[in-house]
Scaffold this active site. Structure first.
Site, short mmCIF file in Angstrom:
data_model
loop_
_atom_site.label_atom_id
_atom_site.label_comp_id
_atom_site.label_asym_id
_atom_site.label_seq_id
_atom_site.Cartn_x
_atom_site.Cartn_y
_atom_site.Cartn_z
N LYS A 188 -3.63 21.52 9.03
CA LYS A 188 -4.27 20.33 8.46
C LYS A 188 -3.86 19.04 9.18
O LYS A 188 -4.61 18.06 9.15
CB LYS A 188 -3.92 20.22 6.98
N GLY A 222 -5.29 27.13 -1.13
CA GLY A 222 -5.18 27.59 -2.52
C GLY A 222 -4.32 26.68 -3.39
O GLY A 222 -3.79 27.11 -4.41
N GLU A 282 0.56 12.29 2.36
CA GLU A 282 -0.70 11.61 2.10
C GLU A 282 -0.51 10.69 0.89
O GLU A 282 0.26 11.02 -0.02
CB GLU A 282 -1.79 12.64 1.73
N LYS A 283 -1.24 9.63 0.89
CA LYS A 283 -1.28 8.79 -0.31
C LYS A 283 -1.85 9.67 -1.42
O LYS A 283 -2.85 10.37 -1.22
CB LYS A 283 -2.20 7.60 -0.04
N TYR A 284 -1.21 9.67 -2.59
CA TYR A 284 -1.70 10.46 -3.72
C TYR A 284 -2.70 9.62 -4.49
O TYR A 284 -2.34 8.59 -5.09
CB TYR A 284 -0.52 10.88 -4.61
N LEU A 285 -3.95 10.01 -4.44
CA LEU A 285 -5.00 9.20 -5.07
C LEU A 285 -5.02 9.44 -6.59
O LEU A 285 -4.88 10.56 -7.05
CB LEU A 285 -6.36 9.51 -4.45
N GLU A 305 -14.18 18.77 3.33
CA GLU A 305 -13.75 18.37 1.99
C GLU A 305 -13.24 16.93 2.02
O GLU A 305 -12.43 16.56 2.88
CB GLU A 305 -12.64 19.30 1.48
N ARG A 361 -15.23 28.53 6.97
CA ARG A 361 -15.72 29.81 6.46
C ARG A 361 -16.77 29.53 5.40
O ARG A 361 -17.01 28.39 5.05
CB ARG A 361 -14.56 30.59 5.83
P1 ADP Z 1 -5.88 23.46 -0.41
O1 ADP Z 1 -6.22 23.81 1.01
O2 ADP Z 1 -4.56 24.02 -0.85
O3 ADP Z 1 -6.99 23.73 -1.36
P2 ADP Z 1 -6.62 20.62 -0.26
O4 ADP Z 1 -6.10 19.70 0.76
O5 ADP Z 1 -8.03 21.11 -0.12
O6 ADP Z 1 -5.62 21.88 -0.40
O7 ADP Z 1 -6.47 19.96 -1.69
C1 ADP Z 1 -6.75 20.69 -2.88
C2 ADP Z 1 -6.89 19.74 -4.04
O8 ADP Z 1 -5.67 18.99 -4.22
C3 ADP Z 1 -7.96 18.68 -3.86
O9 ADP Z 1 -9.24 19.15 -4.22
C4 ADP Z 1 -7.47 17.60 -4.79
O10 ADP Z 1 -7.75 17.94 -6.13
C5 ADP Z 1 -5.96 17.66 -4.62
N1 ADP Z 1 -5.53 16.71 -3.56
C6 ADP Z 1 -5.39 16.96 -2.24
N2 ADP Z 1 -5.00 15.87 -1.56
C7 ADP Z 1 -4.88 14.87 -2.47
C8 ADP Z 1 -4.50 13.49 -2.42
N3 ADP Z 1 -4.17 12.90 -1.27
N4 ADP Z 1 -4.50 12.79 -3.57
C9 ADP Z 1 -4.82 13.37 -4.76
N5 ADP Z 1 -5.17 14.66 -4.87
C10 ADP Z 1 -5.21 15.42 -3.76
#
Ligand code: ADP
Length: 447
Positions: free
Chosen positions: A116, A164, A200-203, A275, A291
């Site tokens: 990532k 996941g 990452e900034k946690y939104l 995403e 995929r």
């Molecule tokens: P994975 O590959 O494990 O599914 P993702 O990066 O796709 O991980 O993130 C999965 C979920 O985690 C997102 O759909 C969101 O709900 C939450 N998430 C990921 N990054 C952030 C972020 N920077 N801030 C808030 N929520 C996040």
């Protein structure tokens, strides 16, 4: 076109791939563990090969056994499905080295998007907006603190190899950073064998919006609109819909174009998903899935495009059968992921299905390998059925979904159907006003 495709997966997705192949006149080979000998996709496939004992690592992740099965059955392509080996670049390479086609993107894209940190950097370079965070992997507390000061707390520590929803930890303040880093790293090491993490900034209140794309070997690339997957529990999607009730047409077109430009820029050749988190009118890329996705039927319902068919055609070297101007988003679709789980505690509920009746009727689709008498093995994930309903409007879609959920009978085990039936009457859901944290709050309030 391929003559025979080996489906290296199980459950509803294996059945989905089998169906696309049959409609294209392609023979199918099912592979299965000893626990899946009676699975529906095994029954329906033209041929089947047992590839090992129940544990995934000995069967569905057993590359040697799968390649041997493909060789002895004379398959000319392997479809990896979703999960398992679907994003494994080494496997894709091996399939090619055995003279077969891997129905998915080039190994280089599986590899670069599978990390990532590299994925985010690539997207940044291609002009795609990303979540603010570290520029690469972070190793020590001092570095993490400095980045967190710059982007502001709360901060999310994420595994570079993540998937996941695993390997993610939030640090709400400076004092929590050390533990968040260590916990994320340990979880990542255990789950993925790599412990690199990034920040990452946690939104606080984003929606999860993802754009479906497909590119071919001939320089063509199109997007097929978005899916809103904000209804999640522990970062796992439970219900998906398209189009997103949160986007304007202008935002939809803008983000779709960013994704198409990136597909062209990368030379990406297959179906894929970008995403994004979407908050206060801004999109932030989080990852690309290289995929097919579980929720692909939502897009199929609103575009009429058979994504598995296109994926197979592109893997066979054919050009896309349509261009961007041919893609028209019509109506609304919602998918419910029906898991064999207790609808309150989410405890897995494998076992024998004593009675099974799937809803049907206009604009109702069920993708499921279940049948009356089938015994759900305890070894795999709990997704047992997907209910996909469409309508000319979101309101019509919701009324139809309500009726379809009422008709659905799965007896002998617990499923999440009662939860879905409840959720679609929640005022926030009905109005489309929900973010990625909504479901967790809802579930916590009920327990
Ligand atoms: P994975 O590959 O494990 O599914 P993702 O990066 O796709 O991980 O993130 C999965 C979920 O985690 C997102 O759909 C969101 O709900 C939450 N998430 C990921 N990054 C952030 C972020 N920077 N801030 C808030 N929520 C996040």
């Amino acid at each position: 076109m391929f003559h025979k495709v080996l489906i290296a997966n199980r459950g509803e997705i294996a059945l989905r791939i089998h169906r696309a192949c049959r409609e294209m006149g392609i023979h199918t080979v099912a592979v299965h563990s000893t626990a899946d000998a009676n699975a529906m996709h095994v029954r329906l496939a033209d041929e089947s090969v047992c590839i090992g004992p129940p544990a995934s690592k000995d069967s569905y992740l057993n590359m040697a056994a799968i390649l041997t099965a493909a060789t002895i059955t004379g398959a000319d392509a392997i479809h990896p499905g979703v999960g398992f080996l679907s994003e494994n670049a080494d496997f894709a390479n091996m399939v090619r080295e055995h003279g077969m086609a891997f129905i998915g993107p080039d190994p280089e894209h599986l590899r670069s998007m599978g990390d990532k940190v590299t994925a985010k950097q690539t997207m940044k370079d291609l002009g795609v907006p990303v979540v603010p965070g570290s520029d690469g992997a972070v190793t020590d507390d001092d570095e993490a603190w400095a980045i967190a000061e710059r982007i502001g707390y709360p901060v999310l520590v994420k595994a570079a190899a993540g998937g996941g929803g695993r390997g993610m930890k939030v640090a709400y303040k400076r004092e929590e950073m050390h533990d968040a880093l260590n916990m994320a790293r340990t979880e990542a090491r255990n789950a993925f064998g790599h412990d690199a993490v990034y920040l990452e900034k946690y939104l606080g209140h984003p929606r999860h919006i993802e754009v479906q794309v497909v590119g071919d070997n001939h320089g063509n690339a199109v997007h097929l609109g978005e899916r809103d997957c904000s209804l999640q529990r522990r970062h796992q999607k439970l219900l998906e819909e398209g189009p997103s009730p949160a986007l304007t047409d202008e935002q939809r077109t803008w983000i779709g174009q960013r994704a198409v430009d990136a597909v062209r820029g990368m030379g990406y050749r297959s179906v894929g998903t970008f995403e994004f988190l979407f908050e206060d009118g801004e999109f932030y890329f989080i990852e690309m899935n290289t995929r097919l996705q579980v929720e692909h039927p939502v897009t199929e319902a609103i575009t009429g495009v058979d994504l598995v068919r296109e994926q197979i055609r592109v893997a066979a070297g054919l050009p896309l059968g349509f261009g961007q101007d041919d893609v028209e988003i019509r109506g609304h679709a919602i998918e419910c992921r029906i898991n064999a789980e207790d609808p309150r505690t989410f405890a897995p509920s494998p076992g024998q299905v004593t009675n099974f009746h799937a809803p049907s009727g206009l604009a109702v689709r069920v993708d499921s390998g279940l049948y009356s008498g089938y015994r759900i093995p305890p070894f795999y994930d709990s997704l047992v059925a997907k209910l996909i309903v469409s309508g000319t409007t979101r309101a019509e879609c919701l009324r139809r979904l309500n009726r379809a959920l009422e008709e659905f009978v799965i007896e002998g085990i617990s499923t999440t159907i009662p939860l879905h039936a409840e959720l679609i009457h929640e005022p926030d859901f009905v109005s489309g006003n929900y973010d990625i944290h909504w479901l967790q709050r809802y579930v916590d309030a009920k327990s």
